[in-house]
Write a protein that holds these residues in place. Structure first.
Motif, PDB file in Angstrom:
ATOM      1  N   THR A  30     -15.993   9.706  -3.707  1.00 22.39           N
ATOM      2  CA  THR A  30     -16.098   9.792  -2.267  1.00 22.39           C
ATOM      3  C   THR A  30     -17.394   9.107  -1.868  1.00 22.39           C
ATOM      4  O   THR A  30     -18.458   9.435  -2.406  1.00 22.39           O
ATOM      5  CB  THR A  30     -16.139  11.270  -1.814  1.00 22.39           C
TER       6      THR A  30
ATOM      7  N   SER B 192      -7.975   4.872   0.933  1.00 26.81           N
ATOM      8  CA  SER B 192      -9.202   5.050   1.713  1.00 26.81           C
ATOM      9  C   SER B 192      -9.529   6.523   1.888  1.00 26.81           C
ATOM     10  O   SER B 192     -10.635   6.878   2.303  1.00 26.81           O
ATOM     11  CB  SER B 192      -9.055   4.389   3.092  1.00 26.81           C
ATOM     12  N   SER B 193      -8.573   7.408   1.570  1.00 23.96           N
ATOM     13  CA  SER B 193      -8.761   8.849   1.733  1.00 23.96           C
ATOM     14  C   SER B 193      -8.283   9.569   0.473  1.00 23.96           C
ATOM     15  O   SER B 193      -7.137  10.043   0.416  1.00 23.96           O
ATOM     16  CB  SER B 193      -7.981   9.342   2.964  1.00 23.96           C
TER      17      SER B 193
ATOM     18  N   SER C 199     -12.164  13.232  -6.525  1.00 26.00           N
ATOM     19  CA  SER C 199     -12.393  11.860  -6.064  1.00 26.00           C
ATOM     20  C   SER C 199     -13.225  11.130  -7.119  1.00 26.00           C
ATOM     21  O   SER C 199     -13.865  11.755  -7.959  1.00 26.00           O
ATOM     22  CB  SER C 199     -13.135  11.859  -4.727  1.00 26.00           C
TER      23      SER C 199
ATOM     24  N   HIS D 134       0.818  -1.206   0.000  1.00 21.91           N
ATOM     25  CA  HIS D 134       0.000   0.000   0.000  1.00 21.91           C
ATOM     26  C   HIS D 134       0.861   1.269   0.000  1.00 21.91           C
ATOM     27  O   HIS D 134       0.572   2.222  -0.735  1.00 21.91           O
ATOM     28  CB  HIS D 134      -0.929   0.001   1.220  1.00 21.91           C
TER      29      HIS D 134
ATOM     30  N   GLU E  76     -17.905  -1.773   2.307  1.00 18.98           N
ATOM     31  CA  GLU E  76     -17.084  -2.007   3.503  1.00 18.98           C
ATOM     32  C   GLU E  76     -17.068  -0.810   4.457  1.00 18.98           C
ATOM     33  O   GLU E  76     -16.892  -0.963   5.659  1.00 18.98           O
ATOM     34  CB  GLU E  76     -15.647  -2.344   3.093  1.00 18.98           C
ATOM     35  N   SER E  77     -17.253   0.401   3.918  1.00 27.15           N
ATOM     36  CA  SER E  77     -17.180   1.595   4.771  1.00 27.15           C
ATOM     37  C   SER E  77     -18.371   1.708   5.721  1.00 27.15           C
ATOM     38  O   SER E  77     -18.263   2.355   6.768  1.00 27.15           O
ATOM     39  CB  SER E  77     -17.102   2.854   3.901  1.00 27.15           C
TER      40      SER E  77
ATOM     41  N   GLU F  10     -12.294   6.011  -3.411  1.00 27.70           N
ATOM     42  CA  GLU F  10     -12.214   5.589  -2.007  1.00 27.70           C
ATOM     43  C   GLU F  10     -12.667   4.138  -1.845  1.00 27.70           C
ATOM     44  O   GLU F  10     -13.740   3.762  -2.306  1.00 27.70           O
ATOM     45  CB  GLU F  10     -13.123   6.484  -1.151  1.00 27.70           C
ATOM     46  N   HIS F  11     -11.833   3.324  -1.193  1.00 30.81           N
ATOM     47  CA  HIS F  11     -12.202   1.948  -0.849  1.00 30.81           C
ATOM     48  C   HIS F  11     -11.616   1.586   0.508  1.00 30.81           C
ATOM     49  O   HIS F  11     -10.700   2.248   0.990  1.00 30.81           O
ATOM     50  CB  HIS F  11     -11.691   0.960  -1.910  1.00 30.81           C
ATOM     51  N   HIS F  12     -12.148   0.529   1.061  1.00 32.15           N
ATOM     52  CA  HIS F  12     -11.682   0.073   2.373  1.00 32.15           C
ATOM     53  C   HIS F  12     -11.477  -1.436   2.316  1.00 32.15           C
ATOM     54  O   HIS F  12     -12.047  -2.196   3.087  1.00 32.15           O
ATOM     55  CB  HIS F  12     -12.697   0.477   3.461  1.00 32.15           C
ATOM     56  N   ARG F  13     -10.638  -1.835   1.358  1.00 37.55           N
ATOM     57  CA  ARG F  13     -10.346  -3.246   1.097  1.00 37.55           C
ATOM     58  C   ARG F  13      -8.842  -3.434   0.942  1.00 37.55           C
ATOM     59  O   ARG F  13      -8.122  -2.488   0.600  1.00 37.55           O
ATOM     60  CB  ARG F  13     -11.026  -3.712  -0.196  1.00 37.55           C
ATOM     61  N   GLU F  14      -8.414  -4.662   1.111  1.00 34.97           N
ATOM     62  CA  GLU F  14      -6.991  -4.973   1.003  1.00 34.97           C
ATOM     63  C   GLU F  14      -6.457  -4.768  -0.408  1.00 34.97           C
ATOM     64  O   GLU F  14      -5.277  -4.429  -0.590  1.00 34.97           O
ATOM     65  CB  GLU F  14      -6.748  -6.422   1.443  1.00 34.97           C
TER      66      GLU F  14
END
Length: 348
Positions: free
Chosen positions: A84, A61-62, A81, A26, A120-121, A52-56
């Motif tokens: 967002t 994420s920001s 973005s 990352h 996921e968020s 924006e994502h919240h995955r491996e």
């Protein structure tokens, strides 16, 4: 003559690299992206968009953090973005964060908001998926209110209530676009608000979106919005190399890694086969992959058919070596973009 905007969208993908068999970290992917933004600006692309994502399998994420870093050493490129995930975010903080990007870039920041096709968020930040649509509607209204009002008074249902408090810093402009995957109700709602729209065209028949674009413009005009406000953009997966064959060969492995990762967690997705890939990269498919002339031709066809003002090539889909990605960006800015711009500049 029509002025069109051409750019890149990316999620900072971190999947297995074909050449090494290892996953890019990352932190390295994030640092590489800053160099990519700076090159995109140098070769004259109009826009760089970060999702924006919240995955491996995604590093970002920001988005506003990446865009802020990318703003410092760039001069012309717009920074936005894509998207967002507004439904699981605080509109006050979103506005404030992007106002910082706007200041650093001297007015080149934008926000592209969406409901979030990845969820996921929601549990991560304590939101209930049963409120999925209502959260987005209320938070978009709140964000628009904050943009127009320095002193905010807001009565929230799913958001906080604010009693005459200032929101700072103030942005120079900060356009707000809304992204959708092609849902008709979303198109109608965005048109009624008179906001610019972006379609994610990543599968199926890309020209099927024409009816949605026509509905958007018709409904928007009926709602009293000018043609100038009713801008339409799209993003599609793609890749550029020296030849069509080389581009398709290099792009299959990273795309399969990403698609297969998503298929493991989504029932509506299936692992990517070579046959499916061949169709998706064909003249009828949604992917735009090939040498500069092929990519330019396919972008022109899509933009002309759908009457687009803005197009973003999602570069890359899955991880490719950094040096190959830089080469693709260079080809896009120096060879593809001039062909597309000249075509529309000469069109009556």
């Amino acid at each position: 003559m029509k002025k069109v905007e051409l750019g890149i969208s990316t999620f900072g993908e971190t999947t297995i690299l074909e050449k090494t068999g290892k996953v890019i970290s990352h932190d390295l992917r994030i640092r590489n992206m800053i160099e990519e933004i700076e090159l995109a600006d140098k070769v004259g692309l109009d826009l760089y968009a970060v999702g924006e994502h919240h995955r491996e399998d995604f590093a970002i994420s920001s988005p506003e953090m990446i865009l802020a870093a990318g703003a410092v050493n760039t001069k012309n490129i717009k920074l936005t973005s894509a998207v967002t995930v507004l439904s699981s975010a605080d509109p006050v903080r979103i506005y404030q964060n992007f106002a910082h990007v706007d200041a650093l870039s001297k007015g080149r920041a934008e926000i592209m908001v969406g409901r979030g096709s990845f969820i996921e968020s929601f549990p991560l930040f304590g939101y209930d998926l049963k409120d999925y649509d209502e959260l987005f509607t209320e938070k978009l209204d709140m964000l628009l209110h904050i943009k127009e009002n320095e002193i905010v008074t807001w009565k929230g249902k799913l958001t906080q209530s604010i009693d005459a408090k200032g929101v700072y810093p103030r942005a120079i402009d900060l356009p707000i676009w809304v992204a959708t995957g092609g849902n008709l109700n979303s198109t109608v709602n965005i048109a009624i608000k008179g906001l610019p729209i972006v379609y994610a065209i990543i599968g199926g028949n890309p020209f099927a979106f024409k009816r949605l674009v026509e509905a958007y413009k018709k409904i928007g005009k009926e709602a009293g919005h000018s043609e100038e406000k009713l801008k339409v953009g799209a993003h599609s997966w793609g890749y550029i190399s020296e030849t069509d064959e080389k581009a398709k060969k290099e792009f299959f492995f990273p795309t399969k890694q990403l698609v297969d990762n998503i298929a493991r967690t989504r029932q509506s997705w299936t692992e990517l086969s070579e046959k499916a890939y061949e169709h998706m990269t064909s003249e009828e498919g949604a992917m735009i992959v090939g040498d500069p002339k092929t990519v330019a031709r396919k972008i022109i066809k899509l933009m002309e058919e759908l009457d687009l003002d803005r197009f973003m090539l999602h570069l890359p889909t899955g991880s490719v070596p950094h040096e190959d990605l830089l080469k693709a960006i260079k080809l896009y800015g120096e060879q593809v973009a001039p062909i597309v711009r000249e075509y529309f500049a000469n069109k009556k």
